[in-house]
Write an enzyme that holds these catalytic residues in place. Structure first.
Site, mmCIF file in Angstrom:
data_model
loop_
_atom_site.group_PDB
_atom_site.id
_atom_site.type_symbol
_atom_site.label_atom_id
_atom_site.label_comp_id
_atom_site.label_asym_id
_atom_site.label_seq_id
_atom_site.Cartn_x
_atom_site.Cartn_y
_atom_site.Cartn_z
ATOM 1 N N ASP A 92 -9.149 15.864 0.582
ATOM 2 C CA ASP A 92 -8.110 15.279 -0.276
ATOM 3 C C ASP A 92 -7.680 13.937 0.304
ATOM 4 O O ASP A 92 -7.856 13.675 1.499
ATOM 5 C CB ASP A 92 -6.918 16.216 -0.419
ATOM 6 N N GLU A 156 -4.248 18.369 2.791
ATOM 7 C CA GLU A 156 -3.625 17.905 4.039
ATOM 8 C C GLU A 156 -2.620 16.794 3.789
ATOM 9 O O GLU A 156 -1.546 16.763 4.393
ATOM 10 C CB GLU A 156 -4.711 17.428 5.005
#
Length: 451
Positions: A92, A156
């Site tokens: 991500d 994250e």
């Protein structure tokens, strides 16, 4: 780089690495599904899973984590009785921010001036590619001497803790003798660095209400309490005159012992405009690695264009507080909430909501894995000695893994050196760093297996 089979293999794989990173960067995998389609993150997760399967990984799975995102897991068995190493990265990314500020499209990997530009190129899709390169190099030169687990996180950057909670619910899944977190970076290009500390973080949303509705500033201004003015006062209370973070009850005078950060070099890395001073006191390393730092991430209030002459009834802000090792993030959250409430003027109504939290981290740099990494980096970076630095950012998973596996040795390396400009426009990765760190990781796995 000195000639050796691993280095030669990695060098030969760099064109393929660029193609793969371009494919991965093309996914707009921001784990904020109010802004970006969930399908983009799911596509990136499938890409990573397919890449692991192609390398012979077993038990490859898309893990549905409690925050509604997916992490990718795979296991590659090694020789019988071999040690187990967990390799971490995240797929991500941060939003691209102002796309107009990018010289080239943020989700299109573009080579310019010897660097590869694109959102996530360094943080941390490049980390996924680094792990793949290291493993391929070892496979081509006698095989992989350890059991390998790979985990690629899907949220994250959001700090929502999905993988942390999943790991706590399935503690056997990520168990390992050593853990390589590929989400840090060298102190600067060409200087091999392991990150020995990370600041923790907490994120709060604060809402201030003063009126039942907006009022005409001519008719009521001067006596009616302005929620936006109240919010501005509250936010200003979080900094002293020199810009140091001041949260009531939170210490802010710790010192960093270790690699120092030259102030002029920091100004250059941070692109501080001429004549603008740095904030805070102490050394730069003190300020960014050893002390708390508050940042106002956003404010909800009327934009300048289209604003009306009104006293504002409500305003809110999103606040991030980075906390250094030795400070409990939950306690820092309570102190920040109490500070915001205590400094809200005029009896205005104030509400706080916690959005995310992660603990700070301090590695045991005396462990055998660190010597194995130092020896590996000495080969990958000839003539350079491995350095130890802090990092102001947070990787909440580190503390979760340290708590779950207290005997595991945790190392942090990666591609996010200052020129990478992670989280900013025009993020990029140095292909030279990708190549050298892939060599270092491969040699580390070999050294660690033999140790």
């Amino acid at each position: 780089m000195s000639s050796n089979p691993v280095a030669e293999t990695v060098a030969s794989l760099m064109p393929r690495a660029r193609e793969e990173l371009a494919e991965l960067v093309a996914f707009k995998s921001v784990a904020d599904f109010d802004q970006f389609p969930r399908s983009e993150s799911e596509g990136a997760a499938r890409w990573v899973a397919d890449a692991l399967r192609a390398e012979g990984f077993e038990d490859v799975a898309l893990l549905d984590t409690p925050d509604g995102t997916q992490s990718v897991y795979g296991h590659l068995p090694g020789p019988e009785g071999a040690k187990t190493v967990l390799l971490y990265a995240h797929y991500d990314v941060q939003p691209p921010l102002d796309e107009a500020g990018w010289t080239t499209p943020p989700f299109e990997l573009t080579e310019r001036d010897g660097r590869w530009y694109g959102r996530g190129a360094a943080d941390c899709k490049g980390g996924v590619i680094m792990h793949l390169l290291a493993l391929r190099a070892l496979k081509a030169d006698g095989g992989i001497p350890v059991n390998v687990k790979v985990i690629a996180e899907g949220s994250e950057e959001q700090g929502t803790g999905g993988l942390e909670r999943y790991a706590e619910q399935h503690p056997e899944l990520l168990a390992a003798d050593a853990i390589v977190i590929g989400d840090a970076g060298n102190f600067r290009v060409g200087l091999p660095t392991v990150t020995s500390t990370l600041r923790g973080m907490t994120m709060l949303r604060v809402q201030i209400d003063t009126l039942e509705g907006n009022l005409h500033s001519g008719q009521f201004g001067g006596a009616a309490p302005d929620a936006l003015a109240a919010l501005i006062r509250v936010l200003d209370s979080l900094r002293s005159e020199d810009g140091s973070t001041t949260v009531d009850g939170l210490a802010g005078d710790s010192a960093w012992e270790g690699l120092q950060y030259d102030e002029e070099q920091f100004r250059k890395d941070a692109k501080v405009r001429d004549g603008v001073g740095l904030i805070g006191s102490g050394t730069v390393a003190d300020r960014i690695w050893a002390r708390p730092a508050v940042t106002v991430l956003g404010i909800d209030c009327p934009p300048v264009v289209g604003a009306t002459p009104s006293v504002q009834a409500a305003a809110r802000a999103l606040i991030s507080l980075r906390v250094p090792p030795g400070v409990d993030a939950a306690e820092a959250t309570k102190l920040l909430q109490a500070h915001l409430e205590a400094h809200t003027p005029w009896g205005a109504r104030v509400r706080t909501e916690q959005i995310g939290q992660g603990q700070a981290f301090r590695a045991d740099t005396t462990s055998p894995a660190y010597q194995a990494m130092a020896d590996a980096m000495a080969v990958a970076y000839p003539g350079q000695e491995m350095q130890y630095a802090g990092q102001g950012g947070s990787i909440p998973l580190c503390n979760t893994l340290a708590a779950l596996y207290p005997s595991a040795e945790i190392l942090l390396i990666g591609l996010s050196e200052p020129e990478a400009q992670i989280h900013a426009v025009n993020e990029s990765v140095s292909p030279g760093e990708l190549e050298r760190l892939s060599v270092a990781e491969a040699l580390f796995l070999r050294n660690y297996a033999a140790g």
